[in-house]
Design a protein around this motif. Structure first.
Motif, PDB file in Angstrom:
ATOM      1  N   ARG A 292      24.257   1.305 -27.953  1.00  0.00           N
ATOM      2  CA  ARG A 292      23.387   1.943 -27.162  1.00  0.00           C
ATOM      3  C   ARG A 292      22.513   0.740 -26.454  1.00  0.00           C
ATOM      4  O   ARG A 292      22.129  -0.161 -27.336  1.00  0.00           O
ATOM      5  N   VAL A 293      22.620   0.697 -25.303  1.00  0.00           N
ATOM      6  CA  VAL A 293      22.186  -0.406 -24.626  1.00  0.00           C
ATOM      7  C   VAL A 293      20.679  -0.796 -24.833  1.00  0.00           C
ATOM      8  O   VAL A 293      20.422  -2.117 -25.077  1.00  0.00           O
ATOM      9  N   LEU A 317      11.495  -1.504 -19.109  1.00  0.00           N
ATOM     10  CA  LEU A 317      12.495  -0.169 -19.629  1.00  0.00           C
ATOM     11  C   LEU A 317      11.716   0.866 -18.605  1.00  0.00           C
ATOM     12  O   LEU A 317      12.015   1.977 -18.958  1.00  0.00           O
ATOM     13  N   SER A 318      11.295   0.451 -17.346  1.00  0.00           N
ATOM     14  CA  SER A 318      10.572   1.557 -16.591  1.00  0.00           C
ATOM     15  C   SER A 318      11.734   2.439 -15.952  1.00  0.00           C
ATOM     16  O   SER A 318      11.432   3.447 -15.304  1.00  0.00           O
ATOM     17  N   LEU A 319      12.990   1.854 -15.720  1.00  0.00           N
ATOM     18  CA  LEU A 319      14.202   2.564 -15.081  1.00  0.00           C
ATOM     19  C   LEU A 319      14.956   3.180 -16.049  1.00  0.00           C
ATOM     20  O   LEU A 319      16.038   3.478 -15.748  1.00  0.00           O
ATOM     21  N   MET A 320      14.690   3.167 -17.358  1.00  0.00           N
ATOM     22  CA  MET A 320      15.519   3.930 -18.231  1.00  0.00           C
ATOM     23  C   MET A 320      15.827   5.259 -17.978  1.00  0.00           C
ATOM     24  O   MET A 320      14.936   5.888 -17.308  1.00  0.00           O
ATOM     25  N   PRO A 321      17.043   5.797 -17.981  1.00  0.00           N
ATOM     26  CA  PRO A 321      17.223   6.937 -17.587  1.00  0.00           C
ATOM     27  C   PRO A 321      16.669   8.006 -18.463  1.00  0.00           C
ATOM     28  O   PRO A 321      16.457   7.756 -19.822  1.00  0.00           O
ATOM     29  N   GLU A 322      16.672   9.366 -18.108  1.00  0.00           N
ATOM     30  CA  GLU A 322      16.234  10.389 -19.179  1.00  0.00           C
ATOM     31  C   GLU A 322      17.334  10.920 -19.958  1.00  0.00           C
ATOM     32  O   GLU A 322      16.859  11.115 -21.143  1.00  0.00           O
ATOM     33  N   ASP A 323      18.373  10.827 -19.489  1.00  0.00           N
ATOM     34  CA  ASP A 323      19.567  11.154 -20.202  1.00  0.00           C
ATOM     35  C   ASP A 323      20.030   9.940 -21.067  1.00  0.00           C
ATOM     36  O   ASP A 323      20.720   9.055 -20.726  1.00  0.00           O
ATOM     37  N   SER A 359      15.871  -6.021 -17.989  1.00  0.00           N
ATOM     38  CA  SER A 359      15.500  -4.785 -17.456  1.00  0.00           C
ATOM     39  C   SER A 359      17.120  -4.008 -17.819  1.00  0.00           C
ATOM     40  O   SER A 359      17.831  -4.597 -17.610  1.00  0.00           O
ATOM     41  N   ILE A 360      16.795  -2.638 -17.763  1.00  0.00           N
ATOM     42  CA  ILE A 360      18.078  -2.092 -17.916  1.00  0.00           C
ATOM     43  C   ILE A 360      17.732  -0.507 -16.791  1.00  0.00           C
ATOM     44  O   ILE A 360      16.861  -0.180 -16.804  1.00  0.00           O
ATOM     45  N   GLY A 361      19.007  -0.167 -16.499  1.00  0.00           N
ATOM     46  CA  GLY A 361      18.942   0.948 -15.580  1.00  0.00           C
ATOM     47  C   GLY A 361      20.459   1.496 -15.668  1.00  0.00           C
ATOM     48  O   GLY A 361      21.541   0.953 -16.187  1.00  0.00           O
ATOM     49  N   THR A 362      20.458   2.596 -15.105  1.00  0.00           N
ATOM     50  CA  THR A 362      21.952   3.279 -15.169  1.00  0.00           C
ATOM     51  C   THR A 362      22.145   3.809 -13.780  1.00  0.00           C
ATOM     52  O   THR A 362      21.395   4.589 -13.009  1.00  0.00           O
ATOM     53  N   LEU A 363      23.600   3.648 -13.290  1.00  0.00           N
ATOM     54  CA  LEU A 363      24.028   4.703 -12.026  1.00  0.00           C
ATOM     55  C   LEU A 363      24.557   5.593 -12.618  1.00  0.00           C
ATOM     56  O   LEU A 363      24.340   5.944 -13.818  1.00  0.00           O
TER      57      LEU A 363
ATOM     58  N   CYS B  50      19.207   3.668  -5.381  1.00  0.00           N
ATOM     59  CA  CYS B  50      19.089   5.417  -5.334  1.00  0.00           C
ATOM     60  C   CYS B  50      19.666   5.986  -6.402  1.00  0.00           C
ATOM     61  O   CYS B  50      19.109   6.810  -7.092  1.00  0.00           O
ATOM     62  N   LYS B  51      20.641   5.562  -6.869  1.00  0.00           N
ATOM     63  CA  LYS B  51      21.453   6.065  -8.409  1.00  0.00           C
ATOM     64  C   LYS B  51      20.436   5.882  -9.171  1.00  0.00           C
ATOM     65  O   LYS B  51      20.649   6.891 -10.252  1.00  0.00           O
ATOM     66  N   VAL B  52      20.180   4.572  -9.389  1.00  0.00           N
ATOM     67  CA  VAL B  52      19.189   4.175 -10.764  1.00  0.00           C
ATOM     68  C   VAL B  52      18.115   5.154 -10.790  1.00  0.00           C
ATOM     69  O   VAL B  52      17.832   5.668 -11.741  1.00  0.00           O
ATOM     70  N   ILE B  53      17.405   5.212  -9.599  1.00  0.00           N
ATOM     71  CA  ILE B  53      16.312   5.965  -9.453  1.00  0.00           C
ATOM     72  C   ILE B  53      16.649   7.652  -9.804  1.00  0.00           C
ATOM     73  O   ILE B  53      15.730   8.312 -10.444  1.00  0.00           O
ATOM     74  N   ARG B  54      17.738   7.819  -9.274  1.00  0.00           N
ATOM     75  CA  ARG B  54      18.251   9.456  -9.680  1.00  0.00           C
ATOM     76  C   ARG B  54      18.293   9.676 -11.228  1.00  0.00           C
ATOM     77  O   ARG B  54      18.073  10.528 -11.870  1.00  0.00           O
ATOM     78  N   SER B  55      18.789   8.536 -11.864  1.00  0.00           N
ATOM     79  CA  SER B  55      19.119   8.865 -13.326  1.00  0.00           C
ATOM     80  C   SER B  55      18.066   8.744 -13.982  1.00  0.00           C
ATOM     81  O   SER B  55      17.642   9.274 -14.888  1.00  0.00           O
ATOM     82  N   LYS B  56      16.923   7.797 -13.430  1.00  0.00           N
ATOM     83  CA  LYS B  56      15.872   7.805 -14.153  1.00  0.00           C
ATOM     84  C   LYS B  56      14.901   8.730 -14.187  1.00  0.00           C
ATOM     85  O   LYS B  56      14.206   9.195 -15.172  1.00  0.00           O
ATOM     86  N   TYR B  57      15.048   9.554 -12.941  1.00  0.00           N
ATOM     87  CA  TYR B  57      14.041  10.791 -12.628  1.00  0.00           C
ATOM     88  C   TYR B  57      15.003  11.946 -12.788  1.00  0.00           C
ATOM     89  O   TYR B  57      14.780  12.892 -11.684  1.00  0.00           O
ATOM     90  N   ALA B  58      15.954  11.964 -13.494  1.00  0.00           N
ATOM     91  CA  ALA B  58      17.062  13.037 -13.532  1.00  0.00           C
ATOM     92  C   ALA B  58      16.580  14.584 -13.377  1.00  0.00           C
ATOM     93  O   ALA B  58      16.918  15.269 -12.679  1.00  0.00           O
TER      94      ALA B  58
END
Lengths: 444, 140
Positions: A292-293, A317-323, A359-363, B50-58
């Motif tokens: 887990r990242v 962690l503000s751009l952490m994905p919900e999923d 920071s981390i985030g996901t595409l 955009c993809k990052v924002i989308r997954s953040k606020y899925a």
């Protein structure tokens, strides 16, 4: 070429056919008119016909008329011999009512004429003078035309191929000159927008990469031996000096301390080199599992806290994905921790413990980790060497290090099918972006 | 940018607006394609962001797309707003749009439209290394 040839040949052929049949028609008309005039022997109409003929029908060259009466059972052997035309002509004439024959340039047309005095065979012969000349002329035109057209197209093709292929030939010649001894040579890019120019640019870029790789190879051994020999020299020198005369216990302890310190440094270098070599091969005995990242970066933070208590690493962690499934990657936690710690540690070190953001985030299918510092940065022209073992940027003199961390990190990232990209501005900071494919693990 | 989403409750459709003048020549008009234009304007970093924002606020972002407005008149703009069902506008405050050729600033239209406008503060970043990179999004 063949099209022109085909066209000319067919035009010639059809013109011949047409002009022959046309000429035969003319002969036949003359035959009819003459027969009417000569054979019917009605003075008035004969004169009229003669007049019409003089007025409207042009005299053909070598025009001759023959009349033979056809009686049943008569053979035309003598006539045929006299006119030098085959007997089949007469047979044809009697059977079909008309016949044509050509001998050289003389054309014969025959018709059967039912006159008042009986059945006659009327044969008209004439030289097809115009036909002959026109056709010859036409043939000459075609011949000259074809030759001229082929010459023209050949020369155009030649010029074009020269124009198109010359640059390619130039490139070939130039590339042939480049060998391992003169990798610095480049193709001169005169053109900018066409395909050839693109080819040249591609070649040049490839040469850039090749040259860098070559230099790396060349530098590695000298750098490695230099790095290894420095502590060794210190150890030997220290020992030599100490042994040169009797010393006090205090002095022995001091010099032994120096020796131990240098030996430890040597060990560190050797170990990290060994690690670098190990991670350089794929398929060694690393265990891969889900990582887990977010957990990983917390671990990095705590490791850095242990290594360097003065650090100011901030987690973003503000751009952490919900999923949460998007945060799981497939990898070896130890190696990933090592790689990330390396980067974060570098960020702290070269920014003199200023704030470092992690920071981390996901595409959709990738996890991105970004490490940003506001440190000394990397000069732009040295950016391409940062992954070379033992390379250290020119502005890092006052910082301790061997230049093994980043190559090691890159090897680890590559093992995980990830990407690493570094952007930097001198004295403003460096941003390292790591991208890993997500591992497609379900929740749990 | 994220401030935009964090205020929202429930799911929203996000539309990025870009305004261009239509080309003048008939040939260019013939081959004018919205898709191509957007493709040319958008950088890979923007797409990734955009993809990052989308997954953040899925769960909050229902859709996220880019629209092109090519009109001249205010009623055309009203039509555009109605057609895209826009009920709120977020605009960067104090950000100088770097307009490419043939593009124009939609702010005059937006100000006249009577829609609620939220000004989003835009931290001016200088000549930092992450400029125009995906990393910029993470460091705002």
């Amino acid at each position: 070429m063949s099209t022109i040839l085909l066209l000319s040949a067919s035009v010639y052929f059809f013109i011949i056919r047409y002009s022959f049949s046309d000429f035969y028609k003319r002969l036949e008309i003359r035959g009819v008119v003459t027969a009417k005039a000569e054979l019917d022997q009605e003075e008035a109409s004969a004169a009229v016909l003669q007049e019409v003929r003089e007025m409207h029908l042009e005299k053909l060259p070598e025009e001759k008329e023959y009349f033979y009466e056809i009686t049943p059972g008569k053979t035309f052997d003598n006539e045929a011999a006299a006119l030098r035309i085959p007997l089949s002509f007469f047979d044809d004439l009697i059977q079909n009512g008309e016949a044509t024959f050509q001998s050289g340039n003389t054309f014969y047309a025959g018709i059967k004429y039912q006159g008042k005095k009986g059945l006659y065979a009327v044969i008209v012969s004439a030289d097809n003078y115009y036909n002959y000349h026109h056709l010859t002329y036409l043939r000459n035109i075609f011949f000259v035309g074809i030759v001229a057209a082929s010459l023209f197209s050949l020369s155009i093709a030649f010029v074009f191929s020269r124009q198109v292929l010359n640059p390619v030939k130039e490139i070939t010649d130039r590339v042939k000159e480049i060998s391992s001894r003169n990798l610095h040579l480049r193709l001169e890019s005169k053109r900018v927008n066409d395909e050839i120019g693109e080819l040249e640019t591609t070649f040049n870029n490839m040469l850039d990469r090749l040259e860098t790789a070559f230099e790396t190879q060349n530098n590695f051994i000298s750098n490695a031996s230099h790095e290894l020999s420095t502590p060794l020299t210190t150890i030997i020198g220290e020992a030599d000096v100490t042994l040169s005369k009797e010393r006090s216990t205090q002095e022995y302890v001091e010099s032994l301390n120096v020796i131990v310190k240098e030996a430890e440094r040597l060990e560190k270098i050797t170990k990290s080199l060994l690690f670098l070599a190990q991670t350089g091969f794929t398929g060694t005995s690393q265990k891969y599992d889900k990582v887990r990242v977010d957990q990983l970066i917390w671990d990095v933070k705590s490791t850095i806290d242990k290594l360097n208590p003065k650090n100011k690493v901030q987690l973003n962690l503000s751009l952490m994905p919900e999923d949460p499934t998007k945060l799981k990657i497939r990898g070896n936690e130890q190696l990933l921790l090592l790689a990330l710690t390396n980067i974060v540690n570098n960020a702290c070190k070269y920014s003199n413990n200023q704030v470092v953001t992690l920071s981390i985030g996901t595409l959709e299918d990738k996890v991105i980790i970004i490490v940003k510092d506001s440190g000394i940065g990397i000069p732009a022209n040295e950016l391409k060497y940062i992954y070379d073992p033992f390379f250290r940027a020119s502005n890092t003199k006052e910082y301790e290090g061997y230049g093994i961390g980043l190559p090691l990190t890159r090897n680890i990232v590559r093992l995980h099918a990830g990407e690493i990209s570094v952007t930097s501005k001198v004295n403003q900071g460096t941003v390292v972006q790591l991208t890993f494919p997500i591992g497609n693990y379900s929740i749990g | 940018m994220e401030a935009v989403q964090s205020v929202q409750i429930g799911s929203v459709n996000v539309v990025f607006l870009h305004c261009v003048y239509l080309p003048n020549s008939i040939l260019d008009l013939l081959f004018f394609s919205k898709k191509e234009l957007i493709k040319r304007l958008v950088t890979p970093a923007f797409e990734d962001a955009c993809k990052v924002i989308r997954s953040k606020y899925a769960s909050k972002i229902n859709s996220l797309r880019i629209e092109i407005f090519t009109g001249f008149t205010h009623s055309a703009f009203e039509n555009f707003l109605a057609g895209n069902k826009i009920d709120e506008v977020f605009a960067p405050k104090g950000y100088q749009l770097q307009l490419p050729k043939n593009s124009f600033d939609p702010m005059p239209f937006i100000n006249r439209s009577g829609l609620p406008i939220t000004q989003v503060t835009w931290k001016h970043v200088g000549d930092t290394p992450e400029k125009n990179q995906l990393a910029e999004l993470f460091l705002i």
